[in-house]
Design a protein around this motif. Structure first.
Motif, PDB file in Angstrom:
ATOM      1  N   ILE A  68       0.863  -1.175   0.000  1.00  0.00           N
ATOM      2  CA  ILE A  68       0.000   0.000   0.000  1.00  0.00           C
ATOM      3  C   ILE A  68       0.904   1.231   0.000  1.00  0.00           C
ATOM      4  N   ILE A  69       0.658   2.160  -0.915  1.00  0.00           N
ATOM      5  CA  ILE A  69       1.444   3.394  -0.982  1.00  0.00           C
ATOM      6  C   ILE A  69       0.512   4.575  -0.746  1.00  0.00           C
ATOM      7  N   ASP A  70       0.816   5.336   0.277  1.00  0.00           N
ATOM      8  CA  ASP A  70       0.054   6.550   0.579  1.00  0.00           C
ATOM      9  C   ASP A  70       0.489   7.642  -0.393  1.00  0.00           C
ATOM     10  N   CYS A  71      -0.435   8.085  -1.234  1.00  0.00           N
ATOM     11  CA  CYS A  71      -0.118   9.093  -2.259  1.00  0.00           C
ATOM     12  C   CYS A  71      -0.669  10.464  -1.897  1.00  0.00           C
ATOM     13  N   SER A  72      -0.942  10.693  -0.610  1.00  0.00           N
ATOM     14  CA  SER A  72      -1.457  11.993  -0.167  1.00  0.00           C
ATOM     15  C   SER A  72      -0.502  13.106  -0.592  1.00  0.00           C
ATOM     16  N   GLY A  73      -1.057  14.152  -1.190  1.00  0.00           N
ATOM     17  CA  GLY A  73      -0.257  15.292  -1.619  1.00  0.00           C
ATOM     18  C   GLY A  73       0.558  15.050  -2.875  1.00  0.00           C
ATOM     19  N   LYS A  74       0.400  13.871  -3.480  1.00  0.00           N
ATOM     20  CA  LYS A  74       1.173  13.522  -4.682  1.00  0.00           C
ATOM     21  C   LYS A  74       0.243  13.280  -5.863  1.00  0.00           C
ATOM     22  N   CYS A  75       0.843  13.191  -7.045  1.00  0.00           N
ATOM     23  CA  CYS A  75       0.093  12.905  -8.262  1.00  0.00           C
ATOM     24  C   CYS A  75       0.509  11.553  -8.825  1.00  0.00           C
ATOM     25  N   VAL A  76      -0.471  10.836  -9.334  1.00  0.00           N
ATOM     26  CA  VAL A  76      -0.226   9.557  -9.999  1.00  0.00           C
ATOM     27  C   VAL A  76      -0.625   9.709 -11.461  1.00  0.00           C
ATOM     28  N   LEU A  77       0.305   9.388 -12.348  1.00  0.00           N
ATOM     29  CA  LEU A  77       0.072   9.457 -13.789  1.00  0.00           C
ATOM     30  C   LEU A  77       0.293   8.077 -14.406  1.00  0.00           C
ATOM     31  N   PRO A  78      -0.217   7.853 -15.625  1.00  0.00           N
ATOM     32  CA  PRO A  78       0.130   6.597 -16.304  1.00  0.00           C
ATOM     33  C   PRO A  78       1.626   6.555 -16.581  1.00  0.00           C
ATOM     34  N   GLY A  79       2.198   5.360 -16.623  1.00  0.00           N
ATOM     35  CA  GLY A  79       3.586   5.237 -17.065  1.00  0.00           C
ATOM     36  C   GLY A  79       3.730   5.870 -18.435  1.00  0.00           C
ATOM     37  N   LEU A  80       4.850   6.568 -18.654  1.00  0.00           N
ATOM     38  CA  LEU A  80       5.064   7.237 -19.936  1.00  0.00           C
ATOM     39  C   LEU A  80       5.466   6.219 -21.001  1.00  0.00           C
ATOM     40  N   VAL A  81       5.129   6.531 -22.243  1.00  0.00           N
ATOM     41  CA  VAL A  81       5.420   5.650 -23.374  1.00  0.00           C
ATOM     42  C   VAL A  81       6.329   6.406 -24.338  1.00  0.00           C
ATOM     43  N   ASP A  82       7.495   5.844 -24.605  1.00  0.00           N
ATOM     44  CA  ASP A  82       8.450   6.446 -25.544  1.00  0.00           C
ATOM     45  C   ASP A  82       8.298   5.719 -26.877  1.00  0.00           C
ATOM     46  N   ALA A  83       7.742   6.410 -27.873  1.00  0.00           N
ATOM     47  CA  ALA A  83       7.315   5.756 -29.114  1.00  0.00           C
ATOM     48  C   ALA A  83       8.396   5.655 -30.186  1.00  0.00           C
ATOM     49  N   HIS A  84       9.644   6.077 -29.877  1.00  0.00           N
ATOM     50  CA  HIS A  84      10.683   6.011 -30.921  1.00  0.00           C
ATOM     51  C   HIS A  84      12.059   6.098 -30.277  1.00  0.00           C
ATOM     52  N   THR A  85      12.799   4.979 -30.252  1.00  0.00           N
ATOM     53  CA  THR A  85      14.175   5.000 -29.740  1.00  0.00           C
ATOM     54  C   THR A  85      15.068   4.073 -30.553  1.00  0.00           C
ATOM     55  N   HIS A  86      16.369   4.377 -30.517  1.00  0.00           N
ATOM     56  CA  HIS A  86      17.424   3.540 -31.109  1.00  0.00           C
ATOM     57  C   HIS A  86      18.424   3.228 -29.985  1.00  0.00           C
ATOM     58  N   PRO A  87      18.098   2.323 -29.073  1.00  0.00           N
ATOM     59  CA  PRO A  87      18.906   2.206 -27.849  1.00  0.00           C
ATOM     60  C   PRO A  87      19.974   1.115 -27.852  1.00  0.00           C
ATOM     61  N   VAL A  88      20.104   0.352 -28.946  1.00  0.00           N
ATOM     62  CA  VAL A  88      21.084  -0.743 -28.975  1.00  0.00           C
ATOM     63  C   VAL A  88      22.208  -0.369 -29.941  1.00  0.00           C
ATOM     64  N   TRP A  89      23.357  -0.009 -29.393  1.00  0.00           N
ATOM     65  CA  TRP A  89      24.496   0.370 -30.243  1.00  0.00           C
ATOM     66  C   TRP A  89      25.766   0.448 -29.407  1.00  0.00           C
ATOM     67  N   ALA A  90      26.884   0.497 -30.104  1.00  0.00           N
ATOM     68  CA  ALA A  90      28.191   0.701 -29.471  1.00  0.00           C
ATOM     69  C   ALA A  90      28.863   1.894 -30.146  1.00  0.00           C
ATOM     70  N   GLY A  91      29.712   2.589 -29.400  1.00  0.00           N
ATOM     71  CA  GLY A  91      30.478   3.701 -29.975  1.00  0.00           C
ATOM     72  C   GLY A  91      29.687   4.992 -30.000  1.00  0.00           C
ATOM     73  N   ASP A  92      29.908   5.886 -29.015  1.00  0.00           N
ATOM     74  CA  ASP A  92      29.132   7.128 -29.003  1.00  0.00           C
ATOM     75  C   ASP A  92      29.650   8.101 -30.066  1.00  0.00           C
ATOM     76  N   ARG A  93      28.890   9.156 -30.311  1.00  0.00           N
ATOM     77  CA  ARG A  93      29.248  10.122 -31.355  1.00  0.00           C
ATOM     78  C   ARG A  93      29.353  11.531 -30.780  1.00  0.00           C
ATOM     79  N   VAL A  94      29.963  11.619 -29.597  1.00  0.00           N
ATOM     80  CA  VAL A  94      30.090  12.928 -28.961  1.00  0.00           C
ATOM     81  C   VAL A  94      30.938  13.864 -29.821  1.00  0.00           C
TER      82      VAL A  94
END
Length: 435
Positions: free
Chosen positions: A71-97
């Motif tokens: 049980i989580i007491d959410c008094s004074g807090k807001c509950v939102l749906p989990g966010l959905v990230d609709a476009h990512t390219h997260p599998v790679w090696a070698g950054d491009r800084v």
């Protein structure tokens, strides 16, 4: 109501349902009046799905004989749906800084690409990396996305461009699907660029004749389950005819069409996507008026990526025009070595400031509409009975702080919950003021 349940979120100052009547998506008018309850509670069952949503006193009476694992007491807090990230390219090696410095000095995306940088630089490093190395960095990136509130993420391959490496990337994504709590919609993006030594036509033939049959075989054997097919439809990459051939071949083996279009040049990608029954098209900085109308008619989601336009100094996608024309507008981070952003709260902020979306529109775009873009709005994207119990709890009495506080999510997000299970608890939240 007696019985045992997984989770009770009790007495939230604001419970942001987003939708309250089973909507698949929200257009401009629907987003203008998001469903929000005050002093409200939500119950998640042992199966990870929402069992009840309502006023705190009603839920308290309804479940007076029930027991909860947490049980989580959410008094004074807001509950939102989990966010959905609709476009990512997260599998790679070698950054491009190093390329970021080149962009700041005035080099364009295509200039870097044609000089052997960009996607080709990442392809070279990703081909050399082991599956274990790719998985470990991918897992770390997903964890960072989760801490910023994302509970469902679209994840693309596309830094292999040959069958061996594309499959390596898709196996890494499949492993994360099976072993991590965060939701994943996987996308085959073997047509992310034309491999060195091949023409676009040769690359297209290779994908249709070799890559896609192998994906179908691996799906039937249960080894890899891919959800979407993507192509980078762009001048100097894959033209409209090649894009059509690849997308149709992917659709024929059961993949949802969800592709890059009209980013750097007007290609009539939006019109093509609408014709083929695409679930979503991303970028759209250069979309035509006719393309916008076609997408609205076809109920094809526009996945807008404000971080990309910001980092590459492109013109902003026409979010307002799309909304006014009745397009389903979703958001994504476009996380990749070229646009290094994990945070959907920051994406929403940029969408509001640079694309002139309202905070309501941005939240709808990062929840129910992003879920729709992935074909998952029946299970994700809002707080409604029967949907998966994915939530973000923020340490504020108004939900808008999640967008308003640019870069402030690290102290603002109290916890992230997936299927009724707390997957991230922010130890700083109790001691750091959200204001």
């Amino acid at each position: 109501m007696a019985g045992r349940h997984r989770l009770l979120l009790e007495s939230a100052q604001q419970l942001v349902l987003v939708c309250g009547h089973g909507e698949e998506y929200l257009l401009r008018e629907g987003a203008a009046s998001l469903a929000v309850l005050r002093d409200a509670s939500v119950v998640v069952g042992l199966d990870g799905c929402i069992k009840a949503v309502g006023q705190a006193d009603v839920i308290r009476n309804q479940f007076s004989g029930a027991t909860f694992e947490r049980i989580i007491d959410c008094s004074g807090k807001c509950v939102l749906p989990g966010l959905v990230d609709a476009h990512t390219h997260p599998v790679w090696a070698g950054d491009r800084v190093h390329e970021f410095a080149m962009k700041l000095a005035g080099a364009s995306y295509m200039e870097i690409h044609q000089a052997g940088g960009g996607i080709h630089f990442t392809v070279e490093h990703t081909r050399k990396a082991t599956e274990e190395e790719l998985f470990n960095t991918f897992k770390h990136r997903l964890e960072r996305m989760c801490r910023a509130g994302s509970t469902l993420v679209e994840c693309k391959s596309g830094y292999g461009l040959n069958l061996e490496t594309e499959l390596k990337m898709l196996r890494v994504i499949e492993r994360a699907k099976q072993s991590m709590d965060i939701g994943i919609s996987s996308t085959y993006c073997g047509a992310h660029s034309v491999p060195k030594g091949k023409t676009a036509t040769e690359a297209t033939d290779d994908i249709i004749n070799n890559h896609l049959p192998k994906l179908k075989e691996l799906k039937l054997s249960g080894e890899i389950h891919v959800n979407n097919i993507d192509v980078f439809c762009e001048k100097g990459v894959f033209d409209l005819d090649s894009t059509r051939r690849i997308l149709q071949a992917g659709k024929d083996i059961g993949l949802q069409i969800n592709f890059h279009g009209d980013e750097l040049h007007p290609m009539k990608s939006a019109e093509l996507g609408a014709e083929l029954g695409a679930q979503a098209i991303s970028h759209l900085e250069e979309v035509s008026d006719e393309g916008i109308k076609a997408m609205a008619r076809a109920k094809c989601a526009a996945v807008l990526l404000p971080t990309t336009a910001y980092i590459l100094r492109l013109k902003q996608p026409q979010a307002r025009k799309m909304l006014e024309e009745g397009v389903i507008v979703a958001l994504g981070s476009d996380f990749n070595p070229n646009a290094y952003c994990f945070s959907m709260p920051m994406v929403m902020h940029l969408a509001c400031v640079n694309m002139k979306m309202s905070m309501n529109e941005a939240l709808a775009a990062a929840t129910i509409n992003a879920a729709y873009a992935l074909g998952k709005s029946d299970t994700h994207g809002s707080i409604e009975t029967g949907k998966q119990g994915d939530f973000v709890i923020i340490n504020s009495s108004r939900w808008e702080h999640l967008i308003y506080q640019f870069g402030g999510h690290e102290a603002l997000i109290d916890c992230v919950i997936i299927k009724g299970k707390v997957v991230y608890q922010n130890e700083r939240c109790g001691t750091v003021s959200s204001y």
